[in-house]
Design a protein around this motif. Structure first.
Motif, PDB file in Angstrom:
ATOM      1  N   LEU A 151       0.830  -1.207   0.000  1.00 41.24           N
ATOM      2  CA  LEU A 151       0.000   0.000   0.000  1.00 41.24           C
ATOM      3  C   LEU A 151       0.865   1.258   0.000  1.00 41.24           C
ATOM      4  O   LEU A 151       1.898   1.304   0.676  1.00 41.24           O
ATOM      5  N   PRO A 152       0.437   2.288  -0.722  1.00 45.33           N
ATOM      6  CA  PRO A 152       1.117   3.586  -0.601  1.00 45.33           C
ATOM      7  C   PRO A 152       0.751   4.224   0.740  1.00 45.33           C
ATOM      8  O   PRO A 152      -0.202   3.806   1.409  1.00 45.33           O
ATOM      9  N   GLU A 153       1.488   5.249   1.124  1.00 45.36           N
ATOM     10  CA  GLU A 153       1.277   5.876   2.435  1.00 45.36           C
ATOM     11  C   GLU A 153      -0.158   6.366   2.612  1.00 45.36           C
ATOM     12  O   GLU A 153      -0.738   6.254   3.692  1.00 45.36           O
ATOM     13  N   SER A 154      -0.758   6.904   1.540  1.00 44.22           N
ATOM     14  CA  SER A 154      -2.110   7.453   1.667  1.00 44.22           C
ATOM     15  C   SER A 154      -3.127   6.400   2.075  1.00 44.22           C
ATOM     16  O   SER A 154      -4.015   6.653   2.903  1.00 44.22           O
ATOM     17  N   LEU A 155      -3.015   5.194   1.515  1.00 46.08           N
ATOM     18  CA  LEU A 155      -3.949   4.130   1.867  1.00 46.08           C
ATOM     19  C   LEU A 155      -3.537   3.426   3.156  1.00 46.08           C
ATOM     20  O   LEU A 155      -4.391   2.887   3.868  1.00 46.08           O
ATOM     21  N   LEU A 156      -2.243   3.435   3.458  1.00 44.11           N
ATOM     22  CA  LEU A 156      -1.780   2.822   4.698  1.00 44.11           C
ATOM     23  C   LEU A 156      -2.387   3.535   5.901  1.00 44.11           C
ATOM     24  O   LEU A 156      -2.732   2.907   6.909  1.00 44.11           O
ATOM     25  N   GLU A 157      -2.542   4.858   5.795  1.00 45.76           N
ATOM     26  CA  GLU A 157      -3.172   5.628   6.877  1.00 45.76           C
ATOM     27  C   GLU A 157      -4.621   5.204   7.086  1.00 45.76           C
ATOM     28  O   GLU A 157      -5.116   5.199   8.213  1.00 45.76           O
ATOM     29  N   ARG A 158      -5.303   4.838   6.010  1.00 48.33           N
ATOM     30  CA  ARG A 158      -6.684   4.363   6.142  1.00 48.33           C
ATOM     31  C   ARG A 158      -6.731   2.941   6.700  1.00 48.33           C
ATOM     32  O   ARG A 158      -7.653   2.573   7.424  1.00 48.33           O
ATOM     33  N   TYR A 159      -5.739   2.142   6.293  1.00 49.33           N
ATOM     34  CA  TYR A 159      -5.736   0.735   6.684  1.00 49.33           C
ATOM     35  C   TYR A 159      -5.378   0.545   8.158  1.00 49.33           C
ATOM     36  O   TYR A 159      -5.977  -0.307   8.842  1.00 49.33           O
ATOM     37  N   ALA A 160      -4.413   1.298   8.660  1.00 49.02           N
ATOM     38  CA  ALA A 160      -3.868   1.061  10.005  1.00 49.02           C
ATOM     39  C   ALA A 160      -4.931   0.983  11.101  1.00 49.02           C
ATOM     40  O   ALA A 160      -4.900   0.044  11.919  1.00 49.02           O
TER      41      ALA A 160
END
Length: 452
Positions: free
Chosen positions: A316-325
């Motif tokens: 995941l790119p950082e933008s989606l990683l923030e949503r996933y975490a």
């Protein structure tokens, strides 16, 4: 066709409504295989729509393999069920399973040759994990075992040029479970893909309420110009092996795609199926390495290790990683913890890269043997093309569906892509049996189809 109800007042175009109604009827069995469809001249009169509407619906159904067009005869239902076992980047294909003789020559695409399996070493790593009981008596990490994510972080950079910290990697049992997670993270509920499609991905998107928007493609892959004109900001592509193409996506198209993502703040879903398995030349680096902030990277091990080891991964790119975490702990892990730990050791000891070098040599020999046999046995009048990372050769021949049926009746397993392409996989058939298999196919073509 009583199952077709069109709503002119709907925002959905009439051709899409007609396409969906016919597709659902085929998948449910309402329209069985072999059913002759109403002609393009008669159906518009029955439904009160334009001929263009019917032509567009039929064309899309043909592209996806639900219908086949027979010159001077019309349109027929090609398949009455969704093909659950088709691989990435494949059209719906025609497989036969009932009352078939034993398979003598397996040109299927869902298995590998025992010669290509690293079973002895893989068994050793499985045993090593089983001898560490403290490691296997818990469910494990929902995101994937840290040891495997660390191993993949290093391996994907060396093998594919992917920039991925361990915390960016998510493990799953196949691509579909990962896409299901991804659908909950996407900022838009629309994803573009080329006209040939990816059935497993489309199923996951449909189940999650994500609309698939078809984009035209050319010899270089999906049309970025059409993508720019649309309002879609998410696109699924396979740059290393575009669907139906014999070569990787050229640099000019890759750069155009990356430029689109930067300018439109778009998101590229990069399916890198078998990206490492290029053997006639050096593998093409993954797109993610040049645009990691706008790319979701998807990889798997089905043809590198064993198809039965259902381990895939997503970066995941950082933008989606923030949503996933915040929601990571709400997902259950679908991949076996034992196999994850075994794969981590297999990668860290360098076994995967050694095995990959062996596979490249083996598949190069197999591909060249098959092409030589096709050219020497079938002749120049039967064009053949190598789809390298798909581990298949396609030959152009009239009425490929019927040829696949006739071949199956003679113990030859193959499949049709569209109405004029026969697909022959070489991953599962032993090298020594390829010449006899092609000769047997030639005999079927000569006897049933009049091929000289």
């Amino acid at each position: 066709m009583p199952f077709v109800t069109l709503h002119p007042e709907s925002k959905t175009p009439l051709y899409q409504q007609l396409y969906q109604a016919i597709r659902e009827a085929i998948e449910s069995g309402t329209l069985p295989s072999g059913t002759k469809m109403p002609s393009i001249r008669r159906l518009p009169e029955e439904l009160g729509v334009s001929r263009t509407t019917v032509e567009a619906a039929y064309q899309q159904l043909c592209v996806e393999g639900y219908l086949k067009s027979r010159p001077q005869r019309g349109y027929f239902v090609a398949s009455a069920r969704l093909q659950e076992n088709a691989g990435p980047h494949e059209l719906q294909v025609h497989h036969l399973t009932a009352r078939m003789p034993p398979v003598k020559y397996d040109f299927g695409t869902d298995r590998i040759d025992i010669e290509a399996a690293d079973i002895t070493i893989w068994k050793r790593h499985i045993r090593d994990v089983l001898n560490r009981p403290d490691s296997i008596v818990s469910y494990g990490d929902p995101q994937g075992e840290p040891a495997l994510r660390e191993a993949l972080s290093s391996y994907t950079y060396r093998a594919r040029g992917v920039h991925a910290a361990p915390e960016q990697i998510i493990i799953g049992a196949g691509i579909q479970p990962l896409l299901t997670i991804l659908c909950g993270l996407l900022p838009q509920k629309q994803v573009a893909m080329d006209s040939l499609g990816f059935p497993q991905a489309e199923r996951a998107f449909a189940d999650c309420g994500v609309e698939v928007i078809r984009m035209p493609s050319d010899a270089e892959g999906l049309s970025v110009e059409s993508l720019e004109k649309s309002r879609v900001r998410q696109v699924l592509v396979s740059p290393s092996a575009p669907a139906g193409q014999t070569t990787a996506m050229p640099p000019s198209r890759r750069f155009a795609l990356l430029r689109w993502a930067r300018e439109k703040n778009g998101l590229i879903l990069e399916d890198d199926y078998n990206g490492e398995l290029r053997y006639t030349a050096r593998p093409i680096p993954a797109l993610q390495g040049s645009g990691q902030e706008h790319t979701v990277y998807l990889g798997s091990f089905s043809k590198l290790l064993l198809p039965s080891v259902r381990i895939s991964y997503m970066v995941l790119p950082e933008s989606l990683l923030e949503r996933y975490a915040p929601r990571a702990r709400s997902y259950n892990q679908t991949a076996s913890k034992i196999e994850q730990l075994a794969l981590a050791d297999y990668i860290k000891e360098g076994q995967l890269e050694r095995h990959l070098r062996r596979l490249r040599k083996l598949y190069h020999m197999k591909s060249q043997t098959m092409l030589h046999c096709i050219r020497s046995t079938l002749g120049a009048q039967v064009p053949a093309a190598l789809l390298e990372t798909a581990l298949t050769v396609v030959i152009r021949t009239p009425d490929a569906y019927q040829l696949a049926e006739d071949a199956a009746q003679n113990g030859i397993r193959a499949s049709a892509i569209g109405d004029d392409l026969l697909r022959l996989g070489f991953a599962g058939i032993p090298l020594a049996r390829i010449p006899a298999g092609i000769e047997a196919l030639y005999q079927v073509m000569s006897r049933c189809h009049g091929t000289p």
